[in-house]
Design an enzyme around this catalytic site. Sequence first.
Site, mmCIF file in Angstrom:
data_model
loop_
_atom_site.group_PDB
_atom_site.id
_atom_site.type_symbol
_atom_site.label_atom_id
_atom_site.label_comp_id
_atom_site.label_asym_id
_atom_site.label_seq_id
_atom_site.Cartn_x
_atom_site.Cartn_y
_atom_site.Cartn_z
ATOM 1 N N ARG A 1 45.775 64.545 80.208
ATOM 2 C CA ARG A 1 44.319 64.504 80.155
ATOM 3 C C ARG A 1 43.855 63.063 80.315
ATOM 4 O O ARG A 1 44.430 62.143 79.726
ATOM 5 C CB ARG A 1 43.840 65.052 78.820
ATOM 6 C CG ARG A 1 42.354 65.226 78.765
ATOM 7 C CD ARG A 1 41.951 66.231 77.688
ATOM 8 N NE ARG A 1 40.521 66.400 77.750
ATOM 9 C CZ ARG A 1 39.658 65.706 77.021
ATOM 10 N NH1 ARG A 1 40.079 64.835 76.136
ATOM 11 N NH2 ARG A 1 38.369 65.893 77.163
ATOM 12 N N GLU B 1 49.106 59.263 73.473
ATOM 13 C CA GLU B 1 47.737 59.030 73.902
ATOM 14 C C GLU B 1 47.585 57.523 74.020
ATOM 15 O O GLU B 1 47.833 56.796 73.058
ATOM 16 C CB GLU B 1 46.747 59.588 72.894
ATOM 17 C CG GLU B 1 45.314 59.388 73.325
ATOM 18 C CD GLU B 1 44.336 59.991 72.354
ATOM 19 O OE1 GLU B 1 43.932 61.133 72.585
ATOM 20 O OE2 GLU B 1 44.005 59.311 71.362
ATOM 21 N N GLU C 1 41.084 56.812 78.213
ATOM 22 C CA GLU C 1 42.261 57.258 77.471
ATOM 23 C C GLU C 1 43.039 58.244 78.331
ATOM 24 O O GLU C 1 42.457 59.031 79.063
ATOM 25 C CB GLU C 1 41.868 57.934 76.159
ATOM 26 C CG GLU C 1 41.354 56.955 75.148
ATOM 27 C CD GLU C 1 41.369 57.477 73.732
ATOM 28 O OE1 GLU C 1 42.070 58.473 73.451
ATOM 29 O OE2 GLU C 1 40.687 56.862 72.894
ATOM 30 N N ASP D 1 36.564 57.570 76.186
ATOM 31 C CA ASP D 1 36.373 57.680 74.750
ATOM 32 C C ASP D 1 35.750 56.390 74.251
ATOM 33 O O ASP D 1 36.384 55.337 74.294
ATOM 34 C CB ASP D 1 37.717 57.941 74.051
ATOM 35 C CG ASP D 1 37.558 58.094 72.550
ATOM 36 O OD1 ASP D 1 36.559 58.695 72.116
ATOM 37 O OD2 ASP D 1 38.436 57.616 71.821
ATOM 38 N N THR E 1 49.479 62.187 77.582
ATOM 39 C CA THR E 1 50.559 62.792 78.350
ATOM 40 C C THR E 1 50.540 64.302 78.134
ATOM 41 O O THR E 1 49.982 64.793 77.154
ATOM 42 C CB THR E 1 51.937 62.261 77.907
ATOM 43 O OG1 THR E 1 52.170 62.649 76.558
ATOM 44 C CG2 THR E 1 52.041 60.764 78.071
ATOM 45 N N TYR F 1 40.251 60.767 80.173
ATOM 46 C CA TYR F 1 38.851 60.875 79.776
ATOM 47 C C TYR F 1 38.342 59.549 79.219
ATOM 48 O O TYR F 1 39.114 58.631 78.945
ATOM 49 C CB TYR F 1 38.668 61.979 78.730
ATOM 50 C CG TYR F 1 39.492 61.789 77.479
ATOM 51 C CD1 TYR F 1 38.930 61.270 76.331
ATOM 52 C CD2 TYR F 1 40.836 62.117 77.452
ATOM 53 C CE1 TYR F 1 39.682 61.091 75.184
ATOM 54 C CE2 TYR F 1 41.593 61.949 76.315
ATOM 55 C CZ TYR F 1 41.009 61.432 75.183
ATOM 56 O OH TYR F 1 41.760 61.253 74.051
#
Length: 112
Positions: free
Chosen positions: A65, A8, A74, A69, A77, A67
Amino acid sequence: MNRIVGLETEYGCLVATRTGRAARRVSDPGQEPHFNVARLGAIDLHYRDYEEPPRNGGFLLNGGRLYLDMGHIEYSTPECYSLRDVVSFDHAAIISCKARWRAWGSPTACRL
């Protein structure tokens, strides 16, 4: 390796203006070029958490993903079976983010 792994990555992104005197944040509209322009995934339409309202990000076609944050972008994988895949997906995310923001009209001086 007998594990599923992933990363992440938190991006802070500033874009220099043409005059070079100031910078503007591009994190807030960061998911727009990925989901609505390039159609690289699907936006979440429901609450995931009290700090993640609908349309705050979504899932990419590669299983990752993207998005917002707490005001920054962020990228997670997809789940991977090898470290080579993790590094490949992470590097591809950097290339994709830069390309999408440039195509969306951000200056070429985007640094992640």
